[in-house]
Scaffold this motif. Structure first.
Motif, PDB file in Angstrom:
ATOM      1  N   UNK B  68      -4.105  -8.172   6.286  1.00 17.52           N
ATOM      2  CA  UNK B  68      -3.472  -8.919   5.200  1.00 17.52           C
ATOM      3  C   UNK B  68      -2.537  -8.019   4.422  1.00 17.52           C
ATOM      4  N   UNK B  69      -3.005  -6.793   4.178  1.00 18.15           N
ATOM      5  CA  UNK B  69      -2.189  -5.847   3.421  1.00 18.15           C
ATOM      6  C   UNK B  69      -0.862  -5.580   4.139  1.00 18.15           C
ATOM      7  N   UNK B  70      -0.993  -5.449   5.459  1.00 19.74           N
ATOM      8  CA  UNK B  70       0.220  -5.180   6.242  1.00 19.74           C
ATOM      9  C   UNK B  70       1.159  -6.373   6.185  1.00 19.74           C
ATOM     10  N   UNK B  71       0.575  -7.573   6.240  1.00 20.11           N
ATOM     11  CA  UNK B  71       1.402  -8.771   6.255  1.00 20.11           C
ATOM     12  C   UNK B  71       2.162  -8.974   4.951  1.00 20.11           C
ATOM     13  N   UNK B  72       1.527  -8.662   3.828  1.00 18.86           N
ATOM     14  CA  UNK B  72       2.233  -8.930   2.572  1.00 18.86           C
ATOM     15  C   UNK B  72       3.426  -8.002   2.408  1.00 18.86           C
ATOM     16  N   UNK B  73       3.407  -6.894   3.125  1.00 20.25           N
ATOM     17  CA  UNK B  73       4.552  -5.984   3.022  1.00 20.25           C
ATOM     18  C   UNK B  73       5.686  -6.403   3.952  1.00 20.25           C
ATOM     19  N   UNK B  74       5.427  -7.419   4.769  1.00 17.18           N
ATOM     20  CA  UNK B  74       6.450  -7.851   5.726  1.00 17.18           C
ATOM     21  C   UNK B  74       7.627  -8.493   5.011  1.00 17.18           C
ATOM     22  N   UNK B  75       8.830  -8.296   5.502  1.00 21.78           N
ATOM     23  CA  UNK B  75      10.000  -8.927   4.891  1.00 21.78           C
ATOM     24  C   UNK B  75      10.118 -10.394   5.275  1.00 21.78           C
ATOM     25  N   UNK B  76       9.368 -10.792   6.264  1.00 21.47           N
ATOM     26  CA  UNK B  76       9.441 -12.122   6.822  1.00 21.47           C
ATOM     27  C   UNK B  76       8.564 -13.058   5.991  1.00 21.47           C
ATOM     28  N   UNK B  77       9.136 -14.146   5.450  1.00 26.23           N
ATOM     29  CA  UNK B  77       8.398 -14.956   4.487  1.00 26.23           C
ATOM     30  C   UNK B  77       7.115 -15.594   5.020  1.00 26.23           C
ATOM     31  N   UNK B  78       7.123 -16.280   6.162  1.00 25.17           N
ATOM     32  CA  UNK B  78       5.876 -16.891   6.638  1.00 25.17           C
ATOM     33  C   UNK B  78       4.760 -15.871   6.789  1.00 25.17           C
ATOM     34  N   UNK B  79       5.097 -14.678   7.223  1.00 29.49           N
ATOM     35  CA  UNK B  79       4.071 -13.637   7.361  1.00 29.49           C
ATOM     36  C   UNK B  79       3.534 -13.227   6.008  1.00 29.49           C
ATOM     37  N   UNK B  80       4.436 -13.039   5.073  1.00 32.61           N
ATOM     38  CA  UNK B  80       4.043 -12.655   3.731  1.00 32.61           C
ATOM     39  C   UNK B  80       3.122 -13.718   3.132  1.00 32.61           C
ATOM     40  N   UNK B  81       3.494 -14.953   3.404  1.00 38.95           N
ATOM     41  CA  UNK B  81       2.750 -16.060   2.830  1.00 38.95           C
ATOM     42  C   UNK B  81       1.309 -16.092   3.347  1.00 38.95           C
ATOM     43  N   UNK B  82       1.185 -15.952   4.646  1.00 37.70           N
ATOM     44  CA  UNK B  82      -0.153 -15.923   5.238  1.00 37.70           C
ATOM     45  C   UNK B  82      -0.920 -14.689   4.766  1.00 37.70           C
ATOM     46  N   UNK B  83      -0.203 -13.602   4.628  1.00 37.30           N
ATOM     47  CA  UNK B  83      -0.839 -12.371   4.163  1.00 37.30           C
ATOM     48  C   UNK B  83      -1.455 -12.562   2.787  1.00 37.30           C
TER      49      UNK B  83
END
Lengths: 162, 941
Positions: B68-83
């Motif tokens: 989850x931590x990795x995902x929230x740092x993603x620049x990609x919105x859907x990934x960030x959202x799930x993160x």
């Protein structure tokens, strides 16, 4: 404040759970099964409130799905404070939630919730935050969600795409 | 490769058994772990979504936290959202990885994209820790003034979380709320109102309710704005955006009313400002729909809580009445709820006027009582809660009858609570003793299985305090109940058997009772003819048989067995002259039955009671009588032990309860009210003396010339002997008398040579067992009182081989060095110490018997001896054999002694030393004396 929101079917299977107070896994499983057992044992005519282990539980049944909201006394008010949640208000809130989901999915059913779990969570996050009500207007809830979905599908949307 | 989310859900759905499901999840978990290990970036998003599903089903998902931590740092919105979603659902506030998110959150808060910032705000609102709150509050605060209502509302609740986590920040931001209250978005309004409510709650917690603080006074200035807001909502007419069943935004209305309640409570000006709008809400709200009732419900609560106008209260009470009579169970539930809330809130301030909550309560009494019969448990629980508040002197009899009726039908797990509550009611409002005893016995027959110890104790206390006539009645009634019962109502058995043991002789006569016709003529007319109560006389054989039948059941709990033994021993005494030989013999056998029991307590009791009974009948073995005591003394003491227990003073018990604050329901005998303090065993009496130590310190501290040696040690090991009788002239500071009172009442009852100390818990395991040990044979000066309660010391004769355990007159080991040391003389009172080594193998132990000799020409009264010893010595003191010292040398005068056990842990290096404080009354003069005694032979004691 709201402590948890559950959607549980008649067989006692949880279809969605959102906790605003941390509980470990064993506690959650026990709580969910106990509460649904209690809900199932009550008739339509009986009131929609029950008291369970310090929680005041407000529930409403739509077809085969129970929508359950658990509340506790506001933790800021210190220990021993009284639970001031308005039971009737929360009952109304459950209805608003269901209407919103209905509008979102056309006609909501158990399977919609199951297969689009994260989407339902997104809706819930627009309505409740940290156990407090955030928004109750259907279009205010759904419009941003629509926008987000649309934009993130576009290659060159407001999120830049991938 | 791991499955798609959809496939996983499908697979789980097709599982027929739980085991199958577990297998699917276990396999998938393993796949996800592998994916995580291999850093399969493209599946991260999907894996977290699957984890959310598994988490909901109740499976462990901790391994996904870092993803989850990795995902929230993603620049990609859907990934960030799930993160972020994964973070909120999978992580607890305590998770260590959470601090890793702080930086991402900060970046996202500053994002120009409102959805990204919204996600961050949402996460802060749900999950922020104290550290995060401190770091991120400035960023959150910036969003409070954002141009987007979407962000403003989220910022409000996120900010409320930050304030909750670090309360010290709240005063800095108070002025922000004024502008937010003017917002046009209902989302912002509802959140800011909740935020303000939260701030007030926190404030009340910090500064006390109604305390004047910065926030509260700032908010009080906003009352007119809130009133205006509410009024606008009422008058706006139909607005499609926020309409719920014809009512404009009921959620916001409810929240505003809640906030107004907190502001108006205890503040006259604010209350006045909101009176009008509350009246408007109360009269204009449509009640055909649930939403309208929600508002009214909140409004009534606010009206009752604030200092509202009289007319408004009338309105509110009427609404409540209407609610109570409503057919919808939900409405009735909240009506009951509101009533009990109002009554509690009003508490002491309630004037009982015609429009107060309590008067409304009384008016709807029948409705509320009817709710107890509702099939819905939620309603019943609420009604029950209310009824406790409803009871007063006039209606106690009818309401208690209702409560007892409910006790019959309610679920088992609620019975304990109801019993305790009924006890409280009975304690407080009983019209007379008979009713009280009657009610308690009825309760025991219904819920003797469930009710806790406290109820039993009080039932016994009340019966023992009643007059002879009522005791007879109670015992008759209990005996009948025991006979009718199937032996599972433990509480009933305990109380019943105790009463039969104590008052067995009373029920051998016919019993008739005609209620006095004049006293409650109204009642008897209303109901029926005055009830004539009568019981047939019972013969001893039947009585014994009844108790025996109880013990014969194999389900009979051991506690009841123990009590039955005591009962038999006592009955043996009661029936000694009345019953036929066979019954007496049977009783003897019943007592003896457990001599070989595996249960230590039963065995002990059996042996001791057998010995006691035989002594009471005059069979005193020669070895039991030692020293100056006579066989008559021993017999008298044994009889005393078997006779009725003195009455317990209720006031003292209650005071004691307050003192120790022990109202805990525990089956442990020592936790029983008062049981700890007055139990007769040695160690317990020492415990009880502890609260008094400080007072004693004062006494000693004020001593004119404390001996230097003793001074160092004077603070701690002062054991205060508990047996001192308080006389009216006792020179004790009043504070120290809580224990003394208790005992004085007990001692004042019998004038026997050695009054048994009464434990206020009548069933304390060692009731009788310990009594002889400490007091019964105390008149014999050379006796070594061995505690007969477990654990067995080497000197406790084996109960099987030596059935005379009850007589603690175990001959002291061969050749104990008896040494008599002259103490001192004061005002004609001679004090000698007789020192003895009880244990040839433990030289440290000494038993000191203090001999008091009265050389004056009149008796001395109110003897009170207190002893302090240095730290290296431990000491246990027993009460004196009497607090009155007759003139020594006169025929028939008893020797007065007191026994002190000391253990010198530094024997050889340090000597025994005692600081003695003596108090007594001689010819009406109080005499106090302080003396250090160090005349003990060095190296020996």
């Amino acid at each position: 404040m709201i402590s948890f929101i559950l959607m549980v079917n008649k067989q006692g299977q949880t279809r969605l759970s959102s906790y605003y107070q941390w509980m470990n896994m064993q506690e959650r499983v026990a709580l969910e099964s106990e509460i649904i057992r209690k809900c199932l044992s009550r008739s339509e005519l009986q009131c929609s409130f029950l008291e369970y282990r310090g929680f005041k539980v407000i529930y409403r049944r739509y077809a085969s799905l129970f929508f359950i909201v658990g509340t506790v006394a506001n933790p800021d008010a210190g220990p021993g404070a009284e639970n001031n949640e308005n039971e009737l208000g929360l009952l109304e809130f459950i209805h608003t939630l269901v209407e919103t989901m209905d509008k979102w999915a056309g006609s909501i059913c158990e399977l919609d919730i199951m297969y689009q779990l994260e989407q339902v969570h997104f809706i819930l996050d627009e309505m409740v935050m940290n156990g407090h009500i955030l928004e109750t207007n259907r279009s205010n809830i759904l419009r941003p969600l629509d926008l987000m979905d649309k934009e993130s599908k576009k290659k060159e949307g407001m999120f830049g795409g991938r | 490769m791991s499955l798609k989310l959809r496939d996983l859900i499908r697979q789980v759905r097709s599982c027929k058994t739980a085991a199958e499901e577990r297998a699917v999840i276990a396999k998938e978990s393993a796949m996800i772990r592998t994916a995580i290990k291999e850093e399969q970036e493209q599946y991260r998003h999907r894996n977290v979504a699957k984890l959310l599903f598994m988490h909901m089903l109740g499976y462990p998902t901790h391994f996904g936290q870092l993803e989850c931590m990795k995902l929230i740092a993603s620049p990609h919105f859907p990934e960030k959202r799930i993160g972020y979603l994964g973070m909120m659902l999978l992580l607890s506030e305590e998770a260590d990885v959470l601090m890793l998110a702080t930086n991402s959150l900060k970046n996202d808060l500053n994002s120009s994209n409102k959805f990204v910032a919204g996600l961050a705000l949402c996460t802060i609102g749900n999950l922020a820790t104290a550290d995060m709150s401190r770091d991120l509050a400035p960023e959150v605060e910036k969003h409070l003034t954002s141009s987007q209502p979407y962000l403003r509302k989220k910022a409000c609740l996120a900010f409320s979380r930050c304030i909750l986590k670090c309360a010290d920040m709240m005063e800095d931001y108070v002025d922000k709320f004024t502008t937010l209250l003017k917002d046009r978005s209902h989302g912002v309004l509802i959140t800011v109102v909740q935020l303000m409510t939260q701030v007030l709650l926190l404030d009340a917690e910090k500064n006390g309710v109604g305390g004047a603080s910065v926030c509260r006074s700032a908010f009080l200035k906003l009352v007119p704005s809130l009133v205006k807001l509410l009024r606008n909502l009422l008058s706006v007419g139909y607005s499609p955006d926020h309409d719920v069943g014809g009512i404009s935004d009921p959620f916001l209305q409810v929240q505003i009313l809640t906030l107004l309640r907190f502001l108006g409570t205890g503040n006259e000006k604010a209350s006045e400002e909101m009176n009008d709008v509350l009246a408007q809400v109360a009269t204009n709200t449509e009640t055909s729909k649930n939403a309208g009732n929600a508002i009214l419900y909140e409004c009534v609560q606010t009206i009752m809580a604030i200092q509202s106008e009289e007319g408004l209260r009338v309105l509110a009470v009427n609404i409540l009445g209407r609610f109570l009579l409503n057919r919808d169970n939900n409405i009735r539930y909240v009506a009951l709820n509101t009533l009990s809330r109002c009554v509690v809130q009003a508490g002491v301030t309630d004037d009982g006027g015609p429009n107060s909550a309590s008067s409304a309560l009384q008016r709807h009494r029948t409705t509320i009582v009817d709710c107890l019969k509702d099939p819905d448990i939620s309603i019943r629980q609420r009604a029950l809660e209310l009824i406790y508040h409803l009871v007063n002197n006039e209606n106690v009899e009818t309401l208690t009858a209702e409560l007892l009726n409910y006790l019959v039908l309610c679920p088992r797990e609620h019975r304990v609570d109801i019993c305790t509550r009924v006890l409280r009611v009975v304690e407080k409002y009983s019209p007379d003793d008979r009713w009280r005893v009657d009610t308690l016995i009825t309760m025991l027959t219904i819920a003797g299985r469930e009710c806790n110890r406290e109820v039993l104790n009080f039932a016994i206390v009340y019966i023992s305090r009643a007059n002879e006539e009522l005791r007879t009645y109670a015992t008759h009634k209990l005996l009948k109940a025991i006979r009718d019962d199937d032996g599972t109502q433990k509480g009933l058995l305990v109380v019943g058997i105790w009463c039969i043991g104590e008052y067995g002789d009373l029920i051998l006569k016919d019993y008739n009772y005609v209620p006095p016709p004049s006293s409650n003529a109204d009642n008897s007319n209303a109901n029926e003819e005055p009830v004539h109560i009568s019981f047939m006389a019972l013969d001893p054989t039947t009585v014994v048989k009844t108790v025996e039948d109880v013990t014969k059941r194999h389900t009979c709990p051991e506690e009841v067995q123990e009590l039955a033994l005591t009962c038999f021993a006592k009955l043996n005494d009661r029936f000694a002259t009345i019953a036929d030989e066979q019954t007496v013999k049977k009783l003897n056998n019943l007592v003896k039955k457990h001599k070989g029991s595996h249960s230590l307590e039963l065995q002990l009791r059996s042996c001791e009671y057998t010995a006691l009974i035989s002594v009471a009948k005059g069979n005193v073995a020669q070895e039991d009588v030692t020293g100056e005591s006579t066989a008559q003394d021993v017999i008298a003491a044994a009889k005393e032990a078997l006779s009725r227990m003195p009455v317990v003073d209720l006031a003292v018990i209650q005071r004691k309860q307050k003192l120790t604050g022990e109202y805990k329901d525990s089956d442990n005998a020592s936790a029983v009210p008062g049981g700890k303090s007055v139990s007769s065993s040695n160690n317990k009496s020492n415990e009880a003396a502890e609260p008094n130590l400080l007072d004693l310190n004062d006494i000693f501290g004020a001593a004119p010339t404390p001996a230097p040696a003793a001074e160092t040690s004077i603070k701690k090991p002062i054991a205060k002997q508990n047996g001192t009788t308080k006389t009216e002239k006792q020179p004790e500071p009043p504070k120290a008398q809580s224990d003394l009172d208790l005992l004085s009442d007990i001692f004042s009852a019998p004038a026997a040579p050695a009054p048994p100390v009464l434990p206020s818990d009548p069933f304390a395991a060692n009731t009788l067992a310990a009594t002889p040990a400490n007091n019964l044979f105390a008149p014999t000066p050379t006796v070594v009182p061995t505690p007969t309660v477990p654990p067995p010391s080497p000197f406790l004769p084996d109960p099987i081989t030596a059935p005379t355990t009850a007589t603690p007159v175990t001959a002291p080991p061969k050749g104990p060095a008896v040494n008599r040391i002259k103490g001192f003389t004061k005002e004609g009172l001679d004090i000698d110490f007789e020192c003895k080594k009880p244990d040839p193998f433990n030289k440290q132990k000494t038993i000191i018997t203090v001999h008091f000799k009265n050389n004056t020409d009149d008796s001395l009264y109110g003897l009170n001896l207190q002893v302090a010893v240095p730290k290296y010595i431990t000491m246990e003191m027993q009460p004196p054999t009497s607090t009155t010292i007759p003139i020594t040398g006169v025929v028939g005068a008893k020797q007065v002694t007191q026994t002190i056990h000391v253990t010198n842990t530094m024997l050889g290096t340090k000597n025994l030393m005692m600081k003695v404080k003596l108090g007594f009354t001689s010819k009406g003069n109080k005499i106090e004396h302080l003396q250090t005694c160090s005349g003990f032979e060095a190296g020996k004691y």
